[in-house]
Structure formats: structure tokens, C-alpha cells
Design a protein around this motif. Sequence first.
Motif, short mmCIF file in Angstrom:
data_model
loop_
_atom_site.label_atom_id
_atom_site.label_comp_id
_atom_site.label_asym_id
_atom_site.label_seq_id
_atom_site.Cartn_x
_atom_site.Cartn_y
_atom_site.Cartn_z
N ASP A 42 3.97 7.24 -17.78
CA ASP A 42 2.99 6.30 -18.09
C ASP A 42 3.10 4.91 -17.89
O ASP A 42 2.05 4.37 -17.41
CB ASP A 42 2.64 6.59 -19.65
N ASN A 43 4.17 4.45 -17.81
CA ASN A 43 4.58 2.95 -17.54
C ASN A 43 4.09 2.88 -16.10
O ASN A 43 3.31 1.74 -15.76
CB ASN A 43 5.81 2.74 -17.87
N VAL A 44 4.58 3.50 -15.38
CA VAL A 44 4.40 3.57 -13.88
C VAL A 44 3.10 3.67 -13.24
O VAL A 44 2.58 2.91 -12.61
CB VAL A 44 5.17 4.68 -13.02
N SER A 45 2.25 4.64 -14.27
CA SER A 45 0.91 4.90 -13.79
C SER A 45 0.08 3.60 -14.28
O SER A 45 -1.05 3.01 -13.61
CB SER A 45 0.49 6.24 -14.74
N ASN A 46 0.36 3.01 -15.29
CA ASN A 46 -0.34 2.01 -15.89
C ASN A 46 -0.08 0.65 -14.90
O ASN A 46 -1.07 -0.22 -14.78
CB ASN A 46 0.11 1.36 -17.17
N LYS A 47 0.79 0.59 -14.30
CA LYS A 47 1.27 -0.57 -13.53
C LYS A 47 0.85 -0.29 -12.00
O LYS A 47 0.91 -1.20 -11.23
CB LYS A 47 2.83 -0.83 -13.53
N THR A 48 0.50 1.05 -11.55
CA THR A 48 0.21 1.19 -10.09
C THR A 48 -1.46 1.71 -10.09
O THR A 48 -2.21 1.32 -9.65
CB THR A 48 1.27 2.14 -9.74
N ILE A 49 -1.36 2.82 -10.50
CA ILE A 49 -2.84 3.59 -10.55
C ILE A 49 -3.64 3.08 -11.58
O ILE A 49 -4.78 2.75 -10.99
CB ILE A 49 -2.71 5.38 -10.98
N LYS A 50 -3.57 2.69 -12.78
CA LYS A 50 -4.80 2.28 -13.66
C LYS A 50 -5.04 0.76 -13.44
O LYS A 50 -5.81 0.27 -14.09
CB LYS A 50 -4.10 2.70 -14.99
N SER A 51 -3.96 0.09 -12.57
CA SER A 51 -4.37 -1.43 -12.60
C SER A 51 -5.42 -1.66 -11.67
O SER A 51 -5.61 -2.76 -11.38
CB SER A 51 -2.94 -2.06 -12.27
N PRO A 54 -5.78 -2.47 -5.03
CA PRO A 54 -6.00 -1.31 -4.05
C PRO A 54 -4.62 -1.05 -3.40
O PRO A 54 -3.79 -1.69 -3.14
CB PRO A 54 -6.90 -2.22 -3.09
N SER A 55 -4.67 0.37 -2.82
CA SER A 55 -3.44 0.71 -2.27
C SER A 55 -3.59 0.62 -0.73
O SER A 55 -4.55 0.89 -0.14
CB SER A 55 -3.17 2.35 -2.67
N SER A 56 -2.52 0.27 -0.23
CA SER A 56 -2.55 0.20 1.46
C SER A 56 -2.25 1.53 2.12
O SER A 56 -2.59 1.51 3.30
CB SER A 56 -1.60 -0.83 1.76
N GLY A 57 -2.07 2.67 1.32
CA GLY A 57 -1.66 3.81 1.92
C GLY A 57 -0.30 3.87 2.39
O GLY A 57 0.41 5.00 2.79
N GLU A 58 0.40 2.74 2.56
CA GLU A 58 1.85 2.52 2.77
C GLU A 58 2.64 2.69 1.66
O GLU A 58 2.35 2.57 0.37
CB GLU A 58 2.11 1.26 3.51
N CYS A 59 3.98 2.64 1.88
CA CYS A 59 4.97 2.91 0.93
C CYS A 59 5.06 1.30 -0.08
O CYS A 59 5.30 0.35 0.63
CB CYS A 59 6.29 2.89 1.55
N ASP A 60 4.86 1.45 -1.41
CA ASP A 60 5.13 0.41 -2.06
C ASP A 60 6.18 0.40 -2.94
O ASP A 60 6.57 1.53 -3.12
CB ASP A 60 3.92 -0.06 -2.95
N ILE A 61 6.93 -0.67 -3.49
CA ILE A 61 7.98 -0.62 -4.33
C ILE A 61 7.77 -1.29 -5.58
O ILE A 61 7.12 -2.64 -5.66
CB ILE A 61 9.17 -1.52 -3.69
N ILE A 62 8.28 -1.21 -6.91
CA ILE A 62 8.03 -1.64 -8.11
C ILE A 62 9.54 -1.52 -8.77
O ILE A 62 10.22 -0.42 -8.52
CB ILE A 62 6.96 -1.24 -8.90
N MET A 63 9.97 -2.19 -9.73
CA MET A 63 11.00 -2.32 -10.53
C MET A 63 10.36 -2.13 -11.94
O MET A 63 9.91 -3.01 -12.68
CB MET A 63 12.00 -3.40 -10.36
N ILE A 64 10.95 -0.83 -12.60
CA ILE A 64 10.32 -0.74 -14.25
C ILE A 64 11.51 -0.24 -14.77
O ILE A 64 12.11 0.92 -14.29
CB ILE A 64 9.17 0.25 -14.10
N ASP A 65 11.77 -0.79 -16.11
CA ASP A 65 12.86 -0.07 -16.75
C ASP A 65 14.18 0.25 -16.09
O ASP A 65 14.94 1.15 -16.22
CB ASP A 65 12.35 1.25 -17.52
#
Length: 188
Positions: A42-51, A54-65
Motif C-alpha cells: 500500500d505504501n509503495v502503491s501510494n508513492k508510485t502508482i497513485k501519485s 508519469p512512468s517512463s516505462g523504464e526501471c525506477d528506484i525508491i526507498m521505503i521502510d
Amino acid sequence: MEAFIHQVRGVFVLDQNGKRLLSKYYSNDLKSNLRKQLDLEDNVSNKTIKSKTPSSGECDIIMIDSYNIVFQNVQDIYFFVVGAGYENELVLSEVLSGLIDGLMMLFRNQLTKRTFLENFDLIVLALDEVLEDGIIIETDSSAIAQKVAAVETGADAASGVEGSETITQVFKSAREQLSEMASSFFQF
């Protein structure tokens, strides 16, 4: 110097609404704790999908928890690979790219939510070709696609024997060949 094995803590796939399509966790802290899995997703979804970023279609990186998470959007689904905070992002992105590229080869670039759900068994098999208990086994997309396709068609990759040929069919064929040999041998 100690040997270091790169490990993945988990892999999950969400649809464009943030709903779980697949999850497979390997670390003890996540594997046995459904609440923690769902909170992370849910946390990842909120920070990526629901934010609505726009996605570049390439690999993105985040740091959570305290997890490094690499992700990629493919049409209407999102793939996520979770590693420990100290895990190399390039290694995680290689795992993600190998999995997605292998699936794209397998499904001829038609990797949608519908394809994903209709071929769920092949998706899980591909994931199992990439990771074994979180340890990275294979990242070559061609090898992944080839192994999954071999299982799908029933072909034994080592011998090339069709898996659809049952033991009964083998015995029947052998019996027919023996009958032909015997009848030609005993003809006067």
C-alpha cells in the motif's frame, strides 16, 4: 573477506489501481507477516502508482521502510522487486529487467493485466526460474522465456522429447515395432 550473495526480499505485481495480482516474499520479516506485506504494498502503491507521476516505462528506484525497491510499469501492471536497504539497486533492476523481458518474449510483447491473469501459472514459473528462496538464479531473459516455453509446450529441454507422449503411447509404439519385426522374421 566474507562472500556476499545478492538476495531479493520479495517480488510483487500490482494493477493500475494498486491491487495485488501476485506477491512472493522470501525474507522472514515479510514472508510470514501478511499485515506487513499489505502495508508495504500500500505504501509503495501510494508513492508510485497513485501519485500520478508519469512512468517512463523504464526501471525506477525508491526507498521505503528501509527497503530498496525497483519497479517498472508495463502497460496496465506494475512490477516491484524488493531488496534490503544495503542491496545494490543495479542487481535488483537486473532481476526486474530479466523477468519482464522474459515475459515480454513469452507473450510477444502483449503483457497486460488480462494476459497476466490468464497465464498466471507461467508468470509464477518464470518468477521461479529467476529466484530460488530470494537467491538470484537467472537474469537472462532469453533463458527464462525458453525454460518457461519448454514447460508450457511439454518439451523436455534436455532431450527434446515431447511431454505429451505418455508411457502408454511409448509401450504401444514399442509393441507395434516388435510385432512388425516378429512377423517379418517368421515369414517363410
